[in-house]
Design a protein around this motif. Structure first.
Motif, PDB file in Angstrom:
ATOM      1  N   THR A  13       0.852  -1.178   0.000  1.00  0.00           N
ATOM      2  CA  THR A  13       0.000   0.000   0.000  1.00  0.00           C
ATOM      3  C   THR A  13       0.889   1.229   0.000  1.00  0.00           C
ATOM      4  O   THR A  13       1.743   1.374   0.863  1.00  0.00           O
ATOM      5  N   ASN A  63      -3.405  14.745  14.571  1.00  0.00           N
ATOM      6  CA  ASN A  63      -3.151  13.348  14.247  1.00  0.00           C
ATOM      7  C   ASN A  63      -4.033  12.553  15.201  1.00  0.00           C
ATOM      8  O   ASN A  63      -3.598  12.124  16.245  1.00  0.00           O
ATOM      9  N   PRO A  64      -5.296  12.375  14.834  1.00  0.00           N
ATOM     10  CA  PRO A  64      -6.290  11.976  15.840  1.00  0.00           C
ATOM     11  C   PRO A  64      -6.083  10.568  16.357  1.00  0.00           C
ATOM     12  O   PRO A  64      -5.460   9.719  15.722  1.00  0.00           O
ATOM     13  N   THR A  65      -6.637  10.343  17.512  1.00  0.00           N
ATOM     14  CA  THR A  65      -6.625   9.050  18.173  1.00  0.00           C
ATOM     15  C   THR A  65      -7.831   8.247  17.707  1.00  0.00           C
ATOM     16  O   THR A  65      -8.852   8.811  17.335  1.00  0.00           O
ATOM     17  N   TRP A  70     -13.702   7.332  16.824  1.00  0.00           N
ATOM     18  CA  TRP A  70     -14.867   6.514  17.145  1.00  0.00           C
ATOM     19  C   TRP A  70     -15.989   7.371  17.710  1.00  0.00           C
ATOM     20  O   TRP A  70     -17.149   7.219  17.333  1.00  0.00           O
ATOM     21  N   THR A  86     -12.374   4.613   3.174  1.00  0.00           N
ATOM     22  CA  THR A  86     -12.083   3.288   2.665  1.00  0.00           C
ATOM     23  C   THR A  86     -13.350   2.520   2.336  1.00  0.00           C
ATOM     24  O   THR A  86     -13.292   1.430   1.820  1.00  0.00           O
TER      25      THR A  86
ATOM     26  N   LEU B  18     -14.031   1.171  24.268  1.00  0.00           N
ATOM     27  CA  LEU B  18     -12.743   1.358  23.603  1.00  0.00           C
ATOM     28  C   LEU B  18     -11.851   0.148  23.845  1.00  0.00           C
ATOM     29  O   LEU B  18     -11.217  -0.373  22.931  1.00  0.00           O
ATOM     30  N   ASN B  21     -12.338  -2.820  21.568  1.00  0.00           N
ATOM     31  CA  ASN B  21     -11.909  -2.714  20.187  1.00  0.00           C
ATOM     32  C   ASN B  21     -10.414  -2.580  20.010  1.00  0.00           C
ATOM     33  O   ASN B  21      -9.868  -3.163  19.090  1.00  0.00           O
ATOM     34  N   THR B  22      -9.783  -1.821  20.860  1.00  0.00           N
ATOM     35  CA  THR B  22      -8.332  -1.773  20.736  1.00  0.00           C
ATOM     36  C   THR B  22      -7.764  -3.169  20.955  1.00  0.00           C
ATOM     37  O   THR B  22      -6.779  -3.558  20.348  1.00  0.00           O
ATOM     38  N   ILE B  25      -8.288  -5.060  17.682  1.00  0.00           N
ATOM     39  CA  ILE B  25      -7.354  -4.561  16.679  1.00  0.00           C
ATOM     40  C   ILE B  25      -5.964  -5.093  16.963  1.00  0.00           C
ATOM     41  O   ILE B  25      -5.241  -5.504  16.057  1.00  0.00           O
ATOM     42  N   ASN B  63      -4.159   3.602  23.022  1.00  0.00           N
ATOM     43  CA  ASN B  63      -5.220   4.196  22.225  1.00  0.00           C
ATOM     44  C   ASN B  63      -4.532   4.827  21.040  1.00  0.00           C
ATOM     45  O   ASN B  63      -4.212   6.008  21.046  1.00  0.00           O
ATOM     46  N   PRO B  64      -4.253   4.029  20.018  1.00  0.00           N
ATOM     47  CA  PRO B  64      -3.266   4.439  19.020  1.00  0.00           C
ATOM     48  C   PRO B  64      -3.716   5.623  18.178  1.00  0.00           C
ATOM     49  O   PRO B  64      -4.901   5.916  18.046  1.00  0.00           O
ATOM     50  N   THR B  65      -2.737   6.264  17.613  1.00  0.00           N
ATOM     51  CA  THR B  65      -2.930   7.388  16.716  1.00  0.00           C
ATOM     52  C   THR B  65      -3.073   6.866  15.295  1.00  0.00           C
ATOM     53  O   THR B  65      -2.568   5.799  14.973  1.00  0.00           O
ATOM     54  N   LEU B  66      -3.772   7.614  14.476  1.00  0.00           N
ATOM     55  CA  LEU B  66      -3.909   7.217  13.077  1.00  0.00           C
ATOM     56  C   LEU B  66      -2.544   7.035  12.438  1.00  0.00           C
ATOM     57  O   LEU B  66      -2.332   6.095  11.678  1.00  0.00           O
ATOM     58  N   LEU B  69      -1.115   3.693  13.248  1.00  0.00           N
ATOM     59  CA  LEU B  69      -1.799   2.616  12.543  1.00  0.00           C
ATOM     60  C   LEU B  69      -1.425   2.600  11.071  1.00  0.00           C
ATOM     61  O   LEU B  69      -1.237   1.537  10.483  1.00  0.00           O
ATOM     62  N   TRP B  70      -1.315   3.765  10.483  1.00  0.00           N
ATOM     63  CA  TRP B  70      -0.934   3.817   9.071  1.00  0.00           C
ATOM     64  C   TRP B  70       0.454   3.220   8.869  1.00  0.00           C
ATOM     65  O   TRP B  70       0.678   2.439   7.946  1.00  0.00           O
ATOM     66  N   ALA B  74       0.715  -0.157   6.719  1.00  0.00           N
ATOM     67  CA  ALA B  74       1.428  -0.011   5.443  1.00  0.00           C
ATOM     68  C   ALA B  74       2.539  -1.044   5.362  1.00  0.00           C
ATOM     69  O   ALA B  74       2.745  -1.673   4.324  1.00  0.00           O
ATOM     70  N   LEU B  80      -5.885  -0.081   6.060  1.00  0.00           N
ATOM     71  CA  LEU B  80      -6.190   0.171   7.464  1.00  0.00           C
ATOM     72  C   LEU B  80      -7.482  -0.514   7.877  1.00  0.00           C
ATOM     73  O   LEU B  80      -7.611  -1.032   8.990  1.00  0.00           O
ATOM     74  N   ALA B  81      -8.444  -0.570   6.977  1.00  0.00           N
ATOM     75  CA  ALA B  81      -9.744  -1.139   7.308  1.00  0.00           C
ATOM     76  C   ALA B  81      -9.634  -2.602   7.714  1.00  0.00           C
ATOM     77  O   ALA B  81     -10.441  -3.093   8.504  1.00  0.00           O
ATOM     78  N   LEU B  84      -8.695  -2.688  11.267  1.00  0.00           N
ATOM     79  CA  LEU B  84      -9.833  -2.260  12.076  1.00  0.00           C
ATOM     80  C   LEU B  84     -10.929  -3.314  12.086  1.00  0.00           C
ATOM     81  O   LEU B  84     -11.851  -3.242  12.888  1.00  0.00           O
ATOM     82  N   THR B  86     -13.040  -3.802   9.669  1.00  0.00           N
ATOM     83  CA  THR B  86     -14.221  -3.340   8.951  1.00  0.00           C
ATOM     84  C   THR B  86     -14.225  -3.836   7.520  1.00  0.00           C
ATOM     85  O   THR B  86     -15.189  -3.626   6.807  1.00  0.00           O
TER      86      THR B  86
END
Lengths: 194, 194
Positions: A13, A63-65, A70, A86, B18, B21-22, B25, B63-66, B69-70, B74, B80-81, B84, B86
């Motif tokens: 990716t 850089n949101p959490t 959610w 996505t 939360l 889900n964390t 993930i 509680n990770p940051t975007l 996760l990216w 990657a 990313l989905a 998650l 999803t």
DNA sequence: GCCCGCTGTTCCGTTTACGGAACGATCGTC
DNA sequence: GACGATCGTTCCGTAAACGGAACAGCGGGC
């Protein structure tokens, strides 16, 4: 069927710049919020996040959490993947404004435009105003029950059961259920491409 | 067709805890990492995140940051989905271990098991070890080119062009391309349900 | 035996995302 | 025009996610 190059092309990716993506996510969230006729302050309050957080999120300067995302997407009533871009909005999605609740029934992708068909309800007496959509977007409402006052905020029209209203929604517009009956209607939104 | 209740059932996305889900993930990321035969330290280094960060992420204690996760997804080569939860792993996905690169061709969902079919390549001389999968998982490899030494780490088998190997992969297992030719093969993994 | 390399976890100082408060701007009302 | 209410942004102290380093545990080599 086995003729791919021995050196596998690197199909990881592509790692996009963080800035670019937080920016896009911000735009998407802002659009979702405005579609629901919600102010930034209101969404922040209902989602239980700070206004500063939501402002920074929509402007792509944070850089949101995951927790923040959610909270916001849950309040918007969309899966996180939609905010991330996505996944397209899926039929069955419910969007809620202060007054309007709408269930997405169908999405039609045509060459020059995308159509979204909603089942819409507005509780008796409730009203909300939504900001302008993009240029050329039109809304088409057919009322089944109740009386709906809807259209450009400065020049709304009224429709009772069986009646139909269309207008260009690239200006601020309002929805209001007149009388004592909940309004039930279908709403077709046409988004022209470009 | 219009017989839904006037009080729209609140179909907002249920807001899950939360922690829950964390946690999920984390499990998903750990599984993706182990499928690729990568150690936590290695993935952390390649993704450019701290080991502490990745450890906390996989254990669901952060509680990770975007951005985090990216970076991780990657490097794992998945959208990313998928992390998650999803979106299911989509055909076309490339997974990369230290030695093995595999493109997911098909996914078959059956009543008692899920099958994943990969096109796999291992560069000449390269080798990697993968930890055990869950109980009952089996791998089935057919070699088209090169010589592959593969199977339980303590008892690997060897297959040349046209040959086939199956083994139960709920134990640590290794892949190694013997000789000077890159190995090309198909890999079918069967995941029994429960 | 010892040692080296590696695993994944825990500790800790730094960075930064967080929410509350203060801010100027823009409305509607009187 | 003054006022109150609300808009979205910015400032700022706090909480927590971050990366680096230290840690114990494990397997392999000599």
């Amino acid at each position: 069927m086995l003729h791919d190059s021995p050196m596998e092309s690197d199909s990881q990716t592509p790692r996009p710049a963080l800035e670019s993506n937080t920016h896009d996510i911000g735009l998407r969230i802002r659009q979702l919020r405005e579609e629901r006729g919600m102010s930034l302050s209101e969404l922040a309050r209902r989602a239980g996040v700070g206004k500063a957080t939501l402002s920074g999120l929509e402007n792509g300067t944070r850089n949101p959490t995951l927790e923040t995302l959610w909270s916001v997407t849950a309040e918007l009533g969309v899966p996180l993947a939609v905010a991330l871009g996505t996944a397209p909005a899926a039929p069955g999605t419910t969007i809620r404004g202060t007054a309007v609740a709408a269930v997405l029934l169908e999405v039609f992708e045509e060459r020059e435009a995308t159509y979204e068909l909603y089942r819409m309800t507005v509780p008796a007496g409730a009203a909300q105003t939504s900001p302008a959509h993009h240029r050329g977007v039109t809304e088409h409402i057919t009322v089944f029950a109740g009386t709906l006052r809807v259209g450009p905020a400065d020049r709304p029209l009224t429709a009772g059961p069986g009646e139909h209203i269309s207008w260009v929604s690239d200006v601020p517009h309002s929805y209001e259920a007149l009388g004592t009956q909940d309004v039930h209607a279908t709403l077709l939104i046409r988004y022209p491409h470009r």
